[in-house]
Write a protein that holds these residues in place. Structure first.
Motif, PDB file in Angstrom:
ATOM      1  N   ASP A  25      11.595  29.345  32.070  1.00  0.00           N
ATOM      2  CA  ASP A  25      12.703  29.102  31.137  1.00  0.00           C
ATOM      3  C   ASP A  25      13.013  27.613  31.033  1.00  0.00           C
ATOM      4  O   ASP A  25      13.330  27.098  29.960  1.00  0.00           O
ATOM      5  N   ARG A  28      10.617  25.849  28.856  1.00  0.00           N
ATOM      6  CA  ARG A  28      10.847  26.224  27.464  1.00  0.00           C
ATOM      7  C   ARG A  28      12.038  25.480  26.862  1.00  0.00           C
ATOM      8  O   ARG A  28      12.038  25.152  25.668  1.00  0.00           O
ATOM      9  N   ASN A  29      13.043  25.178  27.687  1.00  0.00           N
ATOM     10  CA  ASN A  29      14.317  24.701  27.145  1.00  0.00           C
ATOM     11  C   ASN A  29      14.744  23.302  27.578  1.00  0.00           C
ATOM     12  O   ASN A  29      15.636  22.716  26.949  1.00  0.00           O
ATOM     13  N   ALA A 255       5.468  21.931  28.908  1.00  0.00           N
ATOM     14  CA  ALA A 255       6.499  22.526  28.055  1.00  0.00           C
ATOM     15  C   ALA A 255       5.915  22.911  26.703  1.00  0.00           C
ATOM     16  O   ALA A 255       6.230  23.986  26.156  1.00  0.00           O
ATOM     17  N   GLU A 256       5.061  22.073  26.152  1.00  0.00           N
ATOM     18  CA  GLU A 256       4.431  22.378  24.855  1.00  0.00           C
ATOM     19  C   GLU A 256       3.519  23.589  24.968  1.00  0.00           C
ATOM     20  O   GLU A 256       3.442  24.412  24.040  1.00  0.00           O
ATOM     21  N   ARG A 259       5.781  26.785  25.345  1.00  0.00           N
ATOM     22  CA  ARG A 259       6.402  27.166  24.067  1.00  0.00           C
ATOM     23  C   ARG A 259       5.388  27.591  23.015  1.00  0.00           C
ATOM     24  O   ARG A 259       5.763  28.071  21.944  1.00  0.00           O
ATOM     25  N   ASP A 261       3.346  25.464  21.526  1.00  0.00           N
ATOM     26  CA  ASP A 261       3.112  24.353  20.600  1.00  0.00           C
ATOM     27  C   ASP A 261       1.718  23.760  20.770  1.00  0.00           C
ATOM     28  O   ASP A 261       1.234  23.048  19.893  1.00  0.00           O
TER      29      ASP A 261
END
Length: 307
Positions: A25, A28-29, A255-256, A259, A261
Motif C-alpha cells: 500500500d 502504491r500511495n 512504486a511505478e 501501480r 505504470d
C-alpha cells in the motif's frame, strides 16, 4: 505515556503478510505525500557512520517516524538505534522501537516484494550475505511465491551454514557459485567491491541488491547493471548514494511497478535488478503496524519520559 517496544516485542506483533500488505500500500500511495522524506548520513571519528531518516509519512496515517541509526560494520549487531513514532496531532511520542528490527523487517520485506514483482518463473534462490535482512527477504518471498532450492554464501562460513540449515538449503563457497546455482539472487552485504559481474550471470536471472545504500558500497558490477532492467525505490537517492552513483539509469521505481505504470520484466530473457536505498515511509509502514497491534494486545512497556 510512551510505549517501549523491544526486539522481542516487535517480533511478537509483526508478521510477514501484514507487513507486506502495508508496504505494498505504501508503494502504491506514498508518492502522493506533500513532504519528501530525507536521509541524512555522516561519517564519524569512530569505525562507523550515523544515519537519520525523517520524516516517515504515509497518506491516511496520523503519525510520523524519526529514525536514528548507528552503523558499525564490524560490530554485531552492525546496526543499532531507535525509531520514534510521534502522533501527528501534537507530536506526542507514542512509541520508541528498536530500529534494527524495524529496519530489517521493512527492508527485507520490501525487497521480497520487489523481487517477486520483477523475477521470472525460476524458483531456485541464492543468498549472498546471511544476515537479518536476508532472513526477512527469504521469509517474505516464501509468502509471495513458491521457492525451490536455496543456496547461501557469507564471509562467515558458520553463519552461512546456520542460515542454510534454518531454511533447508546448502552453503556454497563464493558469490559466483551462488549466481550459477540460482534463478533469483538476493544480496545484503557491506561490500565495497562488486561481488558479481555480467560474466557470472545468465539471461533471465533476477538480482536484488540491498547493500548499496551508502556512497562507496557496491555489490553488482557496472556491466551487469548496464545489461539489466534496473528498478530502484527512489531515483534521486539511487543517484546520490545508491546503485546509480557511478552512472547508469533506472528503468522504473518499484512504486511505478506496483501501480502498473511500468511492466518491470518484459521477457523471459531479461536480467532484472532491484536496488533500493530505503525510504522513511517504509519505517512508518512497519512501525505503525507494530504499534497498533501492540496497543490492541497489551504488548510492550509504558513509560513516562517526562516524569
Amino acid at each position: 505515556m510512551t510505549l517501549l517496544l523491544t526486539r522481542g516485542d516487535l517480533e511478537t506483533v509483526l508478521t510477514p503478510d501484514t507487513c507486506l500488505d502495508a508496504l505494498r500500500d505504501g508503494f502504491r500511495n506514498a508518492d502522493g505525500g506533500p513532504i519528501a522524506g530525507q536521509r541524512v548520513r555522516t561519517d564519524l571519528p569512530f569505525p562507523g557512520t550515523a544515519t537519520a531518516l525523517i520524516p516517515g509519512l504515509l497518506p491516511g496515517v496520523p503519525a510520523y517516524t524519526v529514525k536514528v541509526n548507528a552503523k558499525f560494520p564490524a560490530a554485531r549487531p552492525a546496526l543499532r538505534g531507535v525509531i520514534c513514532l510521534h502522533g501527528g496531532t501534537d507530536g506526542e511520542l507514542l512509541a520508541l522501537m528498536d530500529s534494527a528490527t524495524v529496519t530489517a523487517w521493512r527492508t527485507g520485506l520490501a525487497a521480497a516484494l520487489g523481487t517477486h514483482l520483477l523475477a521470472g518463473t525460476g524458483e531456485a534462490v541464492g543468498v549472498i550475505g546471511a544476515g537479518a535482512q536476508a532472513e526477512l527477504m527469504v521469509r517474505g518471498l516464501a509468502v509471495l511465491r513458491p521457492r525451490g532450492a536455496l543456496v547461501v554464501h557469507d564471509t562467515s562460513a558458520g553463519r552461512a551454514a546456520r542460515f542454510a540449515a534454518r531454511h533447508g538449503g546448502r552453503a556454497l563457497c563464493s558469490a559466483a557459485e551462488i549466481a550459477t546455482a540460482a534463478d533469483i539472487v538476493l544480496s545484503a552485504t557491506w561490500s565495497r567491491q562488486p561481488l558479481l559481474r555480467l560474466a557470472d550471470t545468465r539471461p533471465g536471472q533476477h538480482f536484488t541488491s540491498l547493500g548499496v545504500d551508502e556512497p562507496g558500497k557496491a555489490e553488482l558490477a557496472a556491466d551487469l547493471l548496464d545489461a539489466s532492467v534496473v528498478v530502484v525505490d527512489d531515483r534521486p537517492s539511487a543517484v546520490s548514494m545508491g546503485v546509480l552513483a557511478d552512472g547508469g539509469t533506472a528503468a522504473a521505481t518499484l512504486a511505478e511497478v506496483v501501480r502498473g505504470d511500468h511492466p518491470g520484466r518484459t521477457s523471459d530473457t531479461d536480467r532484472t535488478v532491484y536496488a533500493p536505498v530505503g525510504l522513511p515511509w517504509q519505517d512508518l509502514a512497519v512501525a505503525w503496524t507494530a504499534y497498533r497491534r501492540a496497543e490492541r494486545e497489551g504488548i510492550g512497556r509504558r513509560v513516562d519520559l517526562l516524569a
